[in-house]
Design a protein around this motif. Structure first.
Motif, PDB file in Angstrom:
ATOM      1  N   ALA A  15       0.674  -1.273   0.186  1.00 15.54           N
ATOM      2  CA  ALA A  15      -0.102  -0.007   0.029  1.00 15.54           C
ATOM      3  C   ALA A  15       0.712   1.174  -0.167  1.00 15.54           C
ATOM      4  O   ALA A  15       0.507   2.168  -0.671  1.00 15.54           O
ATOM      5  CB  ALA A  15      -0.914   0.053   1.208  1.00 15.54           C
TER       6      ALA A  15
ATOM      7  N   SER B 238       0.881   3.758  -3.211  1.00 14.04           N
ATOM      8  CA  SER B 238       0.341   5.093  -3.100  1.00 14.04           C
ATOM      9  C   SER B 238       1.537   5.984  -3.653  1.00 14.04           C
ATOM     10  O   SER B 238       1.289   6.998  -4.264  1.00 14.04           O
ATOM     11  CB  SER B 238       0.022   5.478  -1.599  1.00 14.04           C
ATOM     12  OG  SER B 238       1.198   5.300  -0.940  1.00 14.04           O
TER      13      SER B 238
ATOM     14  N   VAL C  40       1.512   6.015  -7.526  1.00 11.48           N
ATOM     15  CA  VAL C  40       0.373   6.464  -8.436  1.00 11.48           C
ATOM     16  C   VAL C  40       0.368   7.978  -8.190  1.00 11.48           C
ATOM     17  O   VAL C  40      -0.198   8.629  -8.812  1.00 11.48           O
ATOM     18  CB  VAL C  40      -1.106   5.803  -7.904  1.00 11.48           C
ATOM     19  CG1 VAL C  40      -1.035   4.272  -8.195  1.00 11.48           C
ATOM     20  CG2 VAL C  40      -1.232   6.007  -6.462  1.00 11.48           C
ATOM     21  N   THR C  41       0.861   8.423  -7.295  1.00  8.34           N
ATOM     22  CA  THR C  41       0.907   9.822  -6.942  1.00  8.34           C
ATOM     23  C   THR C  41       2.221  10.473  -7.330  1.00  8.34           C
ATOM     24  O   THR C  41       2.735  11.618  -7.196  1.00  8.34           O
ATOM     25  CB  THR C  41       0.988  10.130  -5.310  1.00  8.34           C
ATOM     26  OG1 THR C  41       1.934   9.428  -4.588  1.00  8.34           O
ATOM     27  CG2 THR C  41      -0.523   9.780  -4.784  1.00  8.34           C
TER      28      THR C  41
ATOM     29  N   GLY D  23      -4.204   4.482 -10.876  1.00  9.85           N
ATOM     30  CA  GLY D  23      -5.021   5.348 -10.131  1.00  9.85           C
ATOM     31  C   GLY D  23      -4.930   4.745  -8.566  1.00  9.85           C
ATOM     32  O   GLY D  23      -4.484   3.799  -8.382  1.00  9.85           O
ATOM     33  N   THR D  24      -5.717   5.443  -7.591  1.00 14.32           N
ATOM     34  CA  THR D  24      -5.687   5.069  -6.499  1.00 14.32           C
ATOM     35  C   THR D  24      -6.383   3.718  -6.043  1.00 14.32           C
ATOM     36  O   THR D  24      -5.944   2.904  -5.001  1.00 14.32           O
ATOM     37  CB  THR D  24      -6.581   6.118  -5.572  1.00 14.32           C
ATOM     38  OG1 THR D  24      -7.803   6.353  -5.973  1.00 14.32           O
ATOM     39  CG2 THR D  24      -5.980   7.650  -5.676  1.00 14.32           C
ATOM     40  N   ALA D  25      -7.209   3.231  -7.014  1.00 20.32           N
ATOM     41  CA  ALA D  25      -7.873   1.981  -6.633  1.00 20.32           C
ATOM     42  C   ALA D  25      -6.790   0.774  -6.718  1.00 20.32           C
ATOM     43  O   ALA D  25      -6.948  -0.313  -6.151  1.00 20.32           O
ATOM     44  CB  ALA D  25      -8.960   1.770  -7.811  1.00 20.32           C
ATOM     45  N   SER D  26      -5.550   0.906  -7.413  1.00 23.57           N
ATOM     46  CA  SER D  26      -4.584  -0.075  -7.725  1.00 23.57           C
ATOM     47  C   SER D  26      -3.753  -0.180  -6.383  1.00 23.57           C
ATOM     48  O   SER D  26      -3.092  -1.026  -6.042  1.00 23.57           O
ATOM     49  CB  SER D  26      -3.794   0.332  -8.681  1.00 23.57           C
ATOM     50  OG  SER D  26      -2.912   1.666  -8.539  1.00 23.57           O
ATOM     51  N   VAL D  27      -3.872   0.861  -5.478  1.00 24.90           N
ATOM     52  CA  VAL D  27      -3.421   0.735  -4.183  1.00 24.90           C
ATOM     53  C   VAL D  27      -3.884  -0.366  -3.360  1.00 24.90           C
ATOM     54  O   VAL D  27      -3.289  -1.227  -3.062  1.00 24.90           O
ATOM     55  CB  VAL D  27      -3.326   2.001  -3.651  1.00 24.90           C
ATOM     56  CG1 VAL D  27      -2.463   1.905  -1.931  1.00 24.90           C
ATOM     57  CG2 VAL D  27      -2.560   3.324  -4.266  1.00 24.90           C
TER      58      VAL D  27
END
Length: 253
Positions: free
Chosen positions: A110, A114, A117-118, A218-222
């Protein structure tokens, strides 16, 4: 079906390259000592409460559940050695590793996911910082070292829990109990169980880093990276344990 098989082989190939890069980067200077020590603290020290509770319950429950069967055969005096051998050779290493897979691998997946993706990892590369060495090498080395230490700690706590469980319906002193345990332990009971814990720790860290480092979409991949890290790391623990048992039986029996 064919696409799933193809994706599995593709994923295995990428993981192999990721592993090869680790062994290449680990010998490059400089070594990120401060980050490594921080990860040892996060991975090891902050996992102690969960490992303590789990190890104590393992020893307590195993002793209480085994007592009636041992009593039927008049072998109640063998209970301390049986429990300690079961904990040290198999139960404590595997259960502790699974706990670490759930807590550590998901956390690493995680965290790095994060960052990926950021675009924080991309920013590190632009800043002339090697993100793989700073983020991956330190975490994998920390898990490789700390998981065996946590397993040793779980062994001791489990045996202590076994002592308390033994005295629920008995009256043995701590000295006599631990003397019984130590007398029946051999070096070959400890060595194979210790060696496989290093592999447990290595793959827990490696898989967690791989899933997080390669997160995309995107955040869903975290969340997907964290979940996938736990599942894959847990599966690898069972596979390593199966191979370790076969090798131990082949060479040490």
């Amino acid at each position: 079906m064919l696409d799933k098989i193809k994706n599995s082989f593709d994923d295995a190939g990428k993981l192999s390259l990721f592993t090869a890069r680790f062994f290449k980067e680990v010998f490059k200077w400089p070594f990120q000592l401060n980050e490594f020590l921080r990860q040892c603290y996060v991975i090891g020290y902050k996992s102690l409460p969960l490992v303590t509770i789990t190890g104590f319950i393992m020893g307590l429950v195993l002793t209480i559940q085994s007592r009636p069967t041992m009593s039927k055969f008049g072998a109640e005096s063998w209970l301390p050695s049986m429990v300690s051998l079961s904990l040290i050779r198999e139960i404590a290493p595997v259960i502790t590793a699974l706990i670490c897979a759930g807590k550590i691998a998901s956390g690493i997946g995680a965290e790095l996911g994060s960052m990926k993706v950021t675009s924080q990892i991309d920013a590190m590369e632009v800043s002339a910082i090697n993100p793989y060495k700073y983020l991956v090498v330190t975490r994998v080395l920390a898990t490789t070292i700390m998981v065996p230490i946590l397993v040793f700690y779980a062994d001791f706590i489990g045996i202590l829990g076994g002592y308390i469980g033994y005295n629920v319906h008995g009256n043995a002193s701590m000295y006599s109990y631990f003397t019984n345990v130590i007398e029946h332990l051999e070096f070959l009971d400890i060595l194979p169980a210790t060696i496989k814990t290093f592999f447990f720790g290595f793959f827990i860290g490696l898989i967690g880093c791989y899933k997080g480092f390669n997160a995309s979409g995107g955040t869903a991949s975290v969340g997907h990276a964290a979940n996938s890290a736990v599942v894959t790391a847990s599966l690898s623990i069972f596979i390593i344990d199966m191979l370790a048992v076969q090798i131990t039986d082949l060479f040490f029996s």
